[in-house]
Enzyme design. Structure first.
Site, PDB file in Angstrom:
ATOM      1  CE  LYS A  53      -3.665  -2.384   2.054  1.00 43.55           C
ATOM      2  NZ  LYS A  53      -4.283  -2.930   3.405  1.00 43.55           N
ATOM      3  CD  GLN A  97      -3.214  -4.217   6.758  1.00 41.69           C
ATOM      4  OE1 GLN A  97      -3.439  -3.299   5.702  1.00 41.69           O
ATOM      5  NE2 GLN A  97      -4.089  -5.422   6.321  1.00 41.69           N
ATOM      6  CG  ASP A 120      -9.787  -0.216   4.807  1.00 43.98           C
ATOM      7  OD1 ASP A 120      -9.365  -0.580   3.583  1.00 43.98           O
ATOM      8  OD2 ASP A 120      -9.184  -0.518   5.790  1.00 43.98           O
TER       9      ASP A 120
END
Ligand code: NDP
Length: 313
Positions: A53, A97, A120
């Site tokens: 990422k 994460q 997200d």
């Protein structure tokens, strides 16, 4: 006839190029999109995902920051980090994460992310926007699945779509996106009765289970489009041979690395389906591409009203 292979890598590259061009426009207008990734602990898979990422952000011109608090961090301390990022104007996207260590209340942390920076798409406010078809941030993997379908000209409206898996991250948002695109949607899970029969109704079958090769040809209507979200590492030689005996390329990988990555589709599905996504190289590359797209979308949504020329970007 063997199924058409939907090339996720190519679609992801196209999206990356489009996003990079948007970033150039935004940067020229004085706004460089910024992404903060919080990685707690040393889960090897999480480390690989985060590295990908951050690397992609840099390649595309997104300002990125990686925060690595200690694995012993408390919920309160992590909430403070999130609050600081929420306040910083140069940060447009915040990604926590998962999984977080057991002592951390993950739900509280995800709830604390400013919904406008929730790249997200996990915050209940964005979940609500999705289900009521309002503009918001959509989870990356489901958004990527829709890009694969749309950019491959797979008809969705009026078609039967079956989603196997009902997680908040993949199954449920994918079902909602398909419904919003006017498919007739069925969501299946571990308690579904006669799963193969339900799946055989699908013109579009989404496998988001996490079980290597579980979807066999009996689950698939001839000609259906089958999207394989599963990512399963096979290390057992007997399991490998039952799935891939005779597949030279896979055998070489397995021999040299001792494992291979397989989705939820059994290889024989390719003999029945009209089109399938491969693993690797299918849905996976789209997830990062859509994270980049979401970061740009967040930058535009957050700043658009204050910088009028950006709304054209
Ligand atoms: P979860 O474990 O959260 O959800 C799995 C779902 O599958 C659950 O709803 C579960 O049902 C259902 N399920 C499990 N066993 C069966 C069964 N025998 N029959 C029918 N349904 C079953 O996983 P995620 O949604 O997070 O991920 C799914 C897969 O996708 C994983 O392999 C993951 O690694 C992969 N993934 C890939 C991504 C990518 O970028 N390519 C991104 C995210 C995930 P129930 O709810 O009843 O337990």
């Amino acid at each position: 006839m063997a199924a058409f292979i939907l090339d996720g890598k190519k679609i992801a590259n196209d999206i990356r190029a489009e996003v990079a061009s948007e970033i150039r426009t935004l940067t020229a207008a004085g706004v460089r999109p910024g992404l903060a990734v919080i990685l707690v602990g040393n889960n090897p898979a999480s480390e690989i995902y985060v590295r990908g990422k951050v690397k992609t952000s840099e390649e595309l011109g997104i300002y990125s920051e990686k925060l690595t608090p200690p694995p012993t961090i408390s919920t309160e301390a992590l909430l403070k980090i999130v609050a600081d990022l929420n306040r910083r104007d140069e940060i447009d996207g915040i990604l926590v994460q998962l999984p977080l260590p057991a002592q951390v209340d993950s739900k509280r942390v995800l709830m604390a992310v400013d919904p406008a920076k929730d790249v997200d798409g996990f915050h209940p406010m964005n979940v609500g926007f999705l289900s009521t078809q309002r503009p918001g941030l959509v989870p990356c993997t489901p958004a990527g699945i829709m890009e694969i379908l749309r950019r491959s000209n797979i008809p969705i409206a009026g078609r039967e779509a079956v989603v196997v898996g009902r997680s908040d991250i993949v199954g449920k948002p994918t079902a909602m996106l398909l419904l919003n695109a006017n498919a007739t949607v069925t969501v299946c899970h571990s308690k579904t009765r006669d799963l193969p029969a339900v799946c055989r109704r699908a013109d579009i079958l989404i496998a988001a289970i996490g079980r290597a090769g579980m979807i066999t040809r009996d689950f698939v209507k001839p000609g259906a489009t089958v999207i394989d979200v599963g990512m399963n590492k096979v290390t057992d030689a007997a399991e490998f041979n039952s799935l891939f005996a005779g597949d030279r390329k896979r055998e070489d990988i397995f021999r040299t690395s001792g494992s291979t990555l397989i989705g939820d589709l059994h290889p024989q599905v390719a003999e029945v389906a009209g089109a399938i996504t491969p693993v690797p190289g299918g849905v996976g590359p789209l997830t990062i591409a859509m994270l980049m797209a979401n970061t740009v979308k967040a930058a535009k949504m957050r700043r658009g009203s204050r910088v009028p020329e950006l709304s054209k970007a």
